[in-house]
Design an enzyme around this catalytic site. Structure first.
Site, PDB file in Angstrom:
ATOM      1  N   HIS A 255       0.830  -1.206   0.000  1.00 41.92           N
ATOM      2  CA  HIS A 255       0.000   0.000   0.000  1.00 41.92           C
ATOM      3  C   HIS A 255       0.865   1.257   0.000  1.00 41.92           C
ATOM      4  CE1 HIS A 255       0.964   0.538   4.254  1.00 41.92           C
ATOM      5  NE2 HIS A 255       0.522  -0.698   4.517  1.00 41.92           N
TER       6      HIS A 255
ATOM      7  N   CYS B 143       3.764  -4.681   6.698  1.00 40.38           N
ATOM      8  CA  CYS B 143       3.314  -4.409   5.336  1.00 40.38           C
ATOM      9  C   CYS B 143       4.431  -3.808   4.482  1.00 40.38           C
ATOM     10  CB  CYS B 143       2.106  -3.466   5.348  1.00 40.38           C
ATOM     11  SG  CYS B 143       0.564  -4.280   5.819  1.00 40.38           S
TER      12      CYS B 143
END
Length: 481
Positions: free
Chosen positions: A405, A421
């Site tokens: 992301h 992440c």
């Protein structure tokens, strides 16, 4: 040209030498054949025999070795040097001579696995008359058997830098094409890192081969030779390669999306637009005229491959996909996938051994898991706006709490600050979002990629016109940031 190092090439076999001896017996005045036989003897350590062949080769030996004949003195060589320089400055003589050497050199087994064979159609060296041999039909048959066709007027083939064997194989492939019809083929140099080939929008052609049906030969122009005096050809090659690079990326994205759909759902729609829907059916993020055209071509190729194979539908589909990816007109032969290197903080978009993009990313150190995943969800503005913690794009990995992301902390890129992440800069994650479909494989490991970034200039970024309603207002994302 002759190889710089024998270490890069296989040793000559007795079969090779026997072939050349037979050829010289039939063509005792062929100086090029004498030169090549001399190279064989030299590699075998038989310098005396090599010198005899070089003396018979005469000016051919001098042109390529740039030294006097073994039987000449330095003074005698100096007297003829001016004539040799004029020969080198003659573009037509030079390129034809190079062509002759390359073709003969390849055909007698310089390529690993190659076998000795005579050229399927004659070439002419500098100063010789155009050939009148009537064996052109044989070259056409050879071209068809090699999988080549004349459907495309212009084609390009990647050649890894500093790999003489690959260069020779590519040249042989070009020469295997029939001279029937007019075409141009380019060899495009691509830099390498270990086993990776590094794609970019600044690739350039190093050689142009152009057929001349009227004169029944192939003309070769070494585009990077400073003495080639070929500015017009260089400009045309640059223009073609630039368009070829962009068209290749469009087809790569189209083929990857079709492959992902077939392998996940057993089928794929007949139009690109049916893949580019709103969330959660946004297999791809949007559309463009270029990718729609590419997908139409790819889908037709796939459907043609499936038809007539009803015994095993699954095997028929895989066979059709294999056919799509074996298209000789494309440099890419495998679907897009993502590779993440935890050591170097890099995320690469790759096809086979070609790195298409290589972005700098932020990770979470040991908190970032290693292994294989798939992109199972794509969402625009996962926090409700492009300025949230997860930026303007997010892609869930295997329905987990891990994702690729964006970020509102750009200074964390290149560092281990996340909870696991993969963080990306906005322009990078938006390009990635447009390139890879749902179903893309993601591999995370250590010491996998080069540090060298591979990111095009802003105007050459891969972008699609975003389909509306790709956000998911019904969910609050709690990825591990």
């Amino acid at each position: 040209m002759p190889p710089e190092s024998d270490a890069k090439h296989p040793q000559w076999t007795e079969k090779d030498q026997a072939y050349m001896k037979q050829y010289i017996e039939a063509h005792p005045d062929n100086r090029m054949a004498w030169y090549l036989l001399g190279k064989q003897y030299e590699r075998s350590g038989e310098q005396g025999k090599a010198n005899y062949c070089y003396n018979q080769a005469g000016e051919i030996y001098k042109a390529f070795e740039n030294v006097p004949l073994p039987s000449e003195t330095v003074e005698e060589w100096a007297k003829k040097r001016e004539e040799q320089e004029k020969l080198r400055r003659s573009r037509r003589s030079l390129v034809r001579l190079i062509l002759f050497v390359l073709l003969f050199f390849i055909m007698i087994g310089a390529i690993p696995g190659g076998q000795a064979s005579a050229p399927s159609w004659p070439m002419k060296a500098a100063g010789e008359q155009a050939p009148s041999d009537k064996r052109v039909g044989k070259s056409k048959a050879a071209a068809i058997s090699n999988g080549e066709s004349n459907e495309a007027a212009q084609q390009a083939f990647l050649v890894p830098a500093s790999d003489d064997g690959a260069y020779a194989a590519a040249v042989k492939r070009v020469f295997g094409t029939s001279v029937d019809g007019e075409w141009k083929k380019y060899l495009v140099n691509i830099p390498t890192y270990d086993s990776w080939w590094l794609w970019s929008h600044s690739l350039h052609a190093i050689l142009q081969a152009e057929s001349s049906e009227e004169m029944n030969h192939i003309m070769v122009t070494p585009l990077q030779d400073p003495k080639c005096n070929c500015g017009e050809e260089q400009e045309q090659a640059s223009s073609f390669v630039s368009g070829w690079i962009q068209a290749s990326e469009q087809r790569l994205v189209a083929k990857s999306a079709l492959t992902a759909m077939v392998r996940r759902h057993g089928t794929s729609p007949n139009e690109w637009g049916k893949l580019a829907k709103g969330y959660p059916s946004n297999v791809v993020s949007g559309t463009s005229t270029e990718v729609e055209t590419a997908y139409d071509s790819v889908y037709k190729q796939y459907k043609d491959g499936v038809q007539g194979k009803k015994a095993d539908p699954k095997a028929a589909k895989e066979h059709a996909l294999k056919r799509v990816w074996s298209d000789q007109s494309d440099p890419f032969r495998e679907p897009l996938r993502i590779v993440v290197d935890k050591k170097r903080h890099r995320l690469a978009v790759v096809s086979g051994n070609i790195i298409v993009r290589n972005y700098k990313v932020g990770l979470g150190g040991k908190r970032t898991p290693e292994g294989r995943f798939q992109i199972t969800e794509k969402v625009v503005d996962p926090n409700g706006s492009s300025t949230g913690d997860f930026g303007s794009r997010g892609m869930t990995l295997s329905d987990s709490l891990y994702a690729i992301h964006g970020t509102n902390e750009p200074d964390s890129i290149g560092k281990d600050r996340s909870l696991g992440c993969i963080r990306m800069l906005r322009e990078d994650v938006e390009e990635l979002f447009d390139m890879v479909p749902i179903g893309t494989e993601v591999s995370i490991g250590t010491d996998l990629l080069p540090e060298q970034p591979i990111v095009p200039d802003t105007e050459k970024r891969y972008r699609l016109d975003l389909t509306p309603k790709q956000d998911n207002p019904k969910k609050i994302y709690r990825w591990l940031d």
